[in-house]
Design a protein around this motif. Structure first.
Motif, PDB file in Angstrom:
ATOM      1  N   VAL A 232     -14.020 -15.759   5.229  1.00 53.32           N
ATOM      2  CA  VAL A 232     -14.136 -14.700   3.949  1.00 53.32           C
ATOM      3  C   VAL A 232     -15.475 -15.776   2.968  1.00 53.32           C
ATOM      4  O   VAL A 232     -15.432 -16.441   2.916  1.00 53.32           O
TER       5      VAL A 232
ATOM      6  N   LEU B  23      -7.694  -0.060   9.652  1.00 48.53           N
ATOM      7  CA  LEU B  23      -7.369  -1.442   9.116  1.00 48.53           C
ATOM      8  C   LEU B  23      -8.287  -0.860   7.671  1.00 48.53           C
ATOM      9  O   LEU B  23      -9.301  -0.417   7.100  1.00 48.53           O
ATOM     10  N   LEU B  24      -7.566  -1.091   6.767  1.00 46.01           N
ATOM     11  CA  LEU B  24      -7.963  -1.128   5.472  1.00 46.01           C
ATOM     12  C   LEU B  24      -8.421  -2.658   5.347  1.00 46.01           C
ATOM     13  O   LEU B  24      -8.182  -3.488   5.403  1.00 46.01           O
TER      14      LEU B  24
ATOM     15  N   PHE C  65       0.471  -1.356   0.017  1.00 51.02           N
ATOM     16  CA  PHE C  65       0.096   0.658  -0.281  1.00 51.02           C
ATOM     17  C   PHE C  65       0.423   1.337  -0.016  1.00 51.02           C
ATOM     18  O   PHE C  65       1.406   1.859   1.065  1.00 51.02           O
TER      19      PHE C  65
ATOM     20  N   GLN D  63      -9.696  -9.504   2.678  1.00 50.72           N
ATOM     21  CA  GLN D  63      -8.323  -9.153   3.015  1.00 50.72           C
ATOM     22  C   GLN D  63      -8.490  -8.215   4.064  1.00 50.72           C
ATOM     23  O   GLN D  63      -9.143  -7.245   3.830  1.00 50.72           O
ATOM     24  N   ARG D  64      -7.422  -7.551   4.412  1.00 50.05           N
ATOM     25  CA  ARG D  64      -7.075  -6.427   5.631  1.00 50.05           C
ATOM     26  C   ARG D  64      -5.959  -5.883   5.551  1.00 50.05           C
ATOM     27  O   ARG D  64      -5.045  -7.036   5.541  1.00 50.05           O
ATOM     28  N   ARG D  65      -5.789  -4.870   5.523  1.00 49.88           N
ATOM     29  CA  ARG D  65      -4.399  -4.530   5.939  1.00 49.88           C
ATOM     30  C   ARG D  65      -4.291  -2.818   6.636  1.00 49.88           C
ATOM     31  O   ARG D  65      -4.754  -2.432   6.698  1.00 49.88           O
ATOM     32  N   SER D  66      -3.360  -3.407   7.839  1.00 49.87           N
ATOM     33  CA  SER D  66      -3.096  -2.777   8.928  1.00 49.87           C
ATOM     34  C   SER D  66      -2.283  -1.391   7.863  1.00 49.87           C
ATOM     35  O   SER D  66      -1.132  -1.695   8.098  1.00 49.87           O
ATOM     36  N   VAL D  67      -2.226   0.162   8.477  1.00 49.04           N
ATOM     37  CA  VAL D  67      -1.694   0.948   7.542  1.00 49.04           C
ATOM     38  C   VAL D  67      -1.725   2.384   9.109  1.00 49.04           C
ATOM     39  O   VAL D  67      -2.388   2.202  10.116  1.00 49.04           O
TER      40      VAL D  67
ATOM     41  N   PHE E 139       2.218   5.007   6.339  1.00 48.58           N
ATOM     42  CA  PHE E 139       3.074   3.431   6.623  1.00 48.58           C
ATOM     43  C   PHE E 139       2.458   2.014   6.715  1.00 48.58           C
ATOM     44  O   PHE E 139       1.497   2.144   7.289  1.00 48.58           O
ATOM     45  N   ASP E 140       2.476   1.579   5.436  1.00 47.59           N
ATOM     46  CA  ASP E 140       1.644  -0.058   5.301  1.00 47.59           C
ATOM     47  C   ASP E 140       2.821  -0.615   6.561  1.00 47.59           C
ATOM     48  O   ASP E 140       3.695  -0.867   6.499  1.00 47.59           O
ATOM     49  N   GLN E 141       1.313  -1.569   7.388  1.00 46.80           N
ATOM     50  CA  GLN E 141       1.876  -2.221   8.423  1.00 46.80           C
ATOM     51  C   GLN E 141       1.831  -3.820   7.844  1.00 46.80           C
ATOM     52  O   GLN E 141       1.660  -4.313   8.886  1.00 46.80           O
ATOM     53  N   GLY E 142       2.248  -4.107   6.210  1.00 49.20           N
ATOM     54  CA  GLY E 142       1.223  -5.043   5.920  1.00 49.20           C
ATOM     55  C   GLY E 142       0.219  -5.765   5.850  1.00 49.20           C
ATOM     56  O   GLY E 142      -1.389  -5.522   7.005  1.00 49.20           O
ATOM     57  N   GLN E 143      -0.393  -7.004   5.965  1.00 49.51           N
ATOM     58  CA  GLN E 143      -1.208  -7.509   5.721  1.00 49.51           C
ATOM     59  C   GLN E 143      -1.346  -8.486   6.287  1.00 49.51           C
ATOM     60  O   GLN E 143      -0.352  -8.686   7.148  1.00 49.51           O
ATOM     61  N   ILE E 144      -2.823  -8.221   7.295  1.00 50.68           N
ATOM     62  CA  ILE E 144      -3.311  -9.294   8.746  1.00 50.68           C
ATOM     63  C   ILE E 144      -4.065 -10.873   8.454  1.00 50.68           C
ATOM     64  O   ILE E 144      -4.831 -10.094   7.760  1.00 50.68           O
TER      65      ILE E 144
ATOM     66  N   VAL F 114      -6.629 -13.017   8.112  1.00 51.78           N
ATOM     67  CA  VAL F 114      -7.793 -12.999   9.068  1.00 51.78           C
ATOM     68  C   VAL F 114      -8.939 -14.203   8.963  1.00 51.78           C
ATOM     69  O   VAL F 114      -7.315 -15.660   8.344  1.00 51.78           O
TER      70      VAL F 114
END
Ligand SMILES: Cc1cc2nc3c(=O)[nH]c(=O)nc-3n(C[C@H](O)[C@H](O)[C@H](O)COP(=O)(O)OP(=O)(O)OC[C@H]3O[C@@H](n4cnc5c(N)ncnc54)[C@H](O)[C@@H]3O)c2cc1C
Lengths: 425, 258
Positions: A292, B139-140, A171, B146-150, A280-285, A287
């Motif tokens: 889903v 959280l995006l 991102f 899916q989720r992305r933390s920013v 600041f992108d912390q990466g995908q987390i 789930v």
């Protein structure tokens, strides 16, 4: 003497008949019939010296002893169909050349998973429609991050700007926007085309439009050089307006390129992205993959009649982080809930990676996975339809492979957590 | 959560997908819900438009004591009014929907606000996990659940996705009793939009599957044949370890296993 020589000459010039050969050729049961017939394949002269075509040697004898003529060339395409099609495309499709372009159309692709999506290809097709309205316009594909696409030339990319730097991965809208701004100043393109998608296309387009102060067309679905039709008010109205420079396009806005090849020449761009970073992108987390919805899941591990150890299957899905799917038989037998069924009477899935374990590939099941990119089959039967469809097929017992996969996944996870610890230390 | 952050939710008039009637907009309702989670009673809810609009009472009925309306006539640009309102008040977080359900539905408003105020923008937020004095963790919502933390520096603008917590039910009576602060604003008419021709949406033609085959036999085959992949790799005689490794490598290459 002279008499003799003249007859010799006439013998040389005339046609020599071999009555025995002719007799063998007439007799299909003669043991030498085949060899005589194949020797005659070339040029056959009739008794008067005329060229003869033998209508009897085409075709072959089918399994029921009836003569078959293969007019559609099915047997030969069967043998080397793959080689043929790729060769045919390479030789047939004409190369579309743009030399010294005096205008550019920028297409900023989503490139989900590093490959052009169908949406991207449609937009490249539209770009070429817009390009024909002016002379010497090059369609430029702008893409970020990793790139696994090998068919840019067939999708209609004249020029390519590939920004592969680390700063564009994940991102990174700020870095990407800065790069697009540089493209704007360096090339001043005629149009900017973006997919109006949730994969980042609409986000980047809106950022660029706000920065450049241009009013974009969003949800556009019919575009030509002068007029654009967009959807508005939650798709309940059509808005006709003059075509702006920045467009966000819906899916199927035009047909993809399929009749030409393109040059795919790289365009040089001096990138120096040093904007002040505020995101600041912390990466995908992680789930819960089973929360889903099946239709949206990216990675499905699907079970069929070839699964005998269900606990092991669930453990493997959890270890890999895959969403669980099932064939109808597995559902009917009560091993999986109905909501997990993939196929014609279940869910049509769109996964990028679909792993079918012990599923034979009945047509009702295949319909459900029509949109999947990569299919992996694990099956004991090498001849089943799922193996034919799969990009990677493994002929083995499901239990062994699942056990091995679970082990690999756990090993991978523990390695990753070790790395994280050493990073933190 | 943090009493010292000022949170504003921007709301608009929605459109019911079937009946077309005005309603509380789906994503704006979620923006109010998220704002209530962050700021509780201190949340400010702002609408730019007609203060007589009955739909605003539906937002107020979510437990708001008051609602701010920047008064504007129909067909005006909401952006200048909002920019001047946000610069006058000290605000840390602005929450909006992704796309309005009425009008152009371009989804540009948060981006234009962010650009004019020079604030960062986070698109399609599913949740705001924590807020500190300088930054917030959000959280995006990515496609496919899916989720992305920013981490984003304050102040910022966030557009709220459909994946965020659903808006609570509205109560009719409290909605009617809520105060409306109506502020008069300079209005700017949206000139460009007056040039547009707006018609009811035409159904889009479905794309047909065109088979480009030279012979009738080829077309028949294309219509009837089972889907066959482009001829993948088949592993038969390798050991189970090698086979599983090949599958796992493919999963890693496609980045579905992280
Ligand atoms: C109207 C209708 C609708 C239908 N809709 C659907 C639908 O929506 N979805 C659906 O899935 N089906 C549907 N079906 C059923 C479909 O036709 C098939 O019957 C079904 O898909 C077969 O499931 P399967 O592949 O799991 O089982 P099988 O066909 O029995 O295949 C099992 C496979 O597992 C392999 N195998 C066996 N043991 C092992 C082992 N130890 N290790 C590895 N592999 C092994 C076998 O070689 C075989 O290929 C429908 C049918 C009808 C009539």
């Amino acid at each position: 003497m002279s008499d003799f020589s003249s007859t010799a000459r006439s013998l040389n010039n005339g046609v020599r008949r071999d009555p025995r050969n002719e007799w063998i050729a007439r007799n299909r049961l003669h043991p030498l019939h085949d060899s005589v017939m194949s020797a005659r394949q070339g040029e056959v002269r009739g008794p008067s010296g005329l060229l003869r075509k033998n209508p009897h040697i085409i075709g072959f004898i089918g399994p029921n002893g009836i003569k078959r003529i293969d007019r559609a060339n099915l047997s030969s395409t069967e043998l080397n169909s793959k080689k043929r099609t790729s060769e045919a495309q390479e030789t047939l499709l004409p190369l579309h050349i743009v030399e010294n372009p005096d205008g550019y159309i920028m297409v900023v692709a989503d490139m989900v998973g590093g490959r052009l999506t169908r949406h991207d290809k449609d937009i490249l097709g539209l770009a070429h429609q817009l390009a024909t309205e002016k002379a010497a316009v090059a369609v430029v594909l702008v893409c970020f991050g990793e790139n696994k696409e090998t068919q840019f030339d067939l999708a209609g990319v004249d020029r390519l700007i590939h920004l592969a730097g680390q700063e564009f991965n994940g991102f990174a809208p700020e870095a990407r926007l800065a790069a697009l701004e540089q493209i704007e100043t360096q090339f001043y393109p005629d149009y900017w085309l973006f997919p109006d998608s949730v994969n980042g296309g609409a986000d980047l387009a809106s950022r660029l439009a706000a920065r450049l102060g241009e009013r974009p067309a969003t949800q556009a679905w019919q575009v030509n050089g002068t007029q654009t039709i967009c959807r508005g008010a939650s798709s309940s109205v059509d808005i006709s307006r003059a075509t702006p420079r920045i467009l966000m396009l819906l899916e199927e806005c035009a047909d993809a390129i399929d009749r030409t090849r393109h040059q795919v020449l790289p365009l040089a761009l001096d990138v120096n992205v040093n904007t002040k970073q505020r995101l600041f992108d912390q990466g995908q987390i992680a789930v819960d993959s089973n929360a889903v919805p099946l239709a949206e899941a990216e990675f499905i591990l699907s079970a069929g009649n070839g699964i005998h150890n269900w606990d092991q299957f669930h453990a493997a899905a959890a270890a890999l982080g895959a969403t669980e799917g099932a064939s109808r038989v597995a559902v009917d037998d009560g091993f999986m809930p109905r909501s997990r069924q993939v196929g014609a009477s279940g869910t049509w899935v769109t996964a990028r990676v679909y792993v079918a374990v012990g599923i034979s590939g009945a047509i009702q099941h295949m319909q459900g996975i029509g949109q999947c990119d990569k299919v992996v089959a694990i099956n004991t039967d090498a001849g089943c339809d799922m193996v034919k469809r799969a990009d990677l097929a493994v002929i083995a017992d499901s239990e062994e492979i699942l056990a091995e996969l679970t082990r690999l996944a756990q090993q991978h996870a523990s390695l990753a957590s070790l790395e994280e610890k050493s990073d933190a230390a | 959560m943090q009493p010292n952050v000022n949170v504003i939710s921007l709301v608009s008039v929605g459109r019911h997908p079937q009946s077309g009637r005005a309603r509380r907009a789906e994503q704006d309702g979620r923006a109010v819900e998220l704002g209530l989670k962050l700021a509780g009673k201190n949340l400010t809810v702002v609408h730019a438009g007609n203060p007589q609009e009955p739909v605003l009472r539906q937002y107020a009925g979510m437990g708001l004591s008051s609602l701010t309306v920047l008064e504007q006539a129909q067909g005006c640009d909401a952006l200048p009014a909002l920019v001047s309102f946000l610069t006058e008040n000290s605000v840390n977080i602005v929450l909006t929907g992704v796309r309005s359900e009425n009008g152009e539905s371009s989804g540009m408003l948060p981006y234009l606000l962010a650009d004019q105020l020079n604030w960062p923008l986070v698109p399609r937020v599913a949740d705001i996990v924590s807020v500190s004095a300088e930054s917030a963790e959000v959280l995006l919502a990515l496609p496919r659940g899916q989720r992305r933390s920013v981490i984003v520096t304050l102040p910022f603008i966030a557009s709220v996705d459909n994946a965020a917590q659903e808006a609570r039910q509205t109560a009719f009576g409290p909605g009617l009793r809520a105060d409306f602060h109506v502020l008069a604003m300079d209005t700017v008419v949206d000139e460009a939009a007056h040039q547009w021709k707006i018609t009811a949406a035409k159904p889009r033609p479905k794309r047909l599957k065109v088979v480009k085959a030279k012979t009738a036999a080829d077309r028949m085959k294309a219509a009837t044949a089972k889907p066959v992949g482009s001829g993948g790799k088949i592993m038969k005689n390798e050991t189970p370890e090698e086979k599983a490794k090949a599958i796992f490598d493919l999963l890693l290459e496609e980045k579905v296993v992280r």
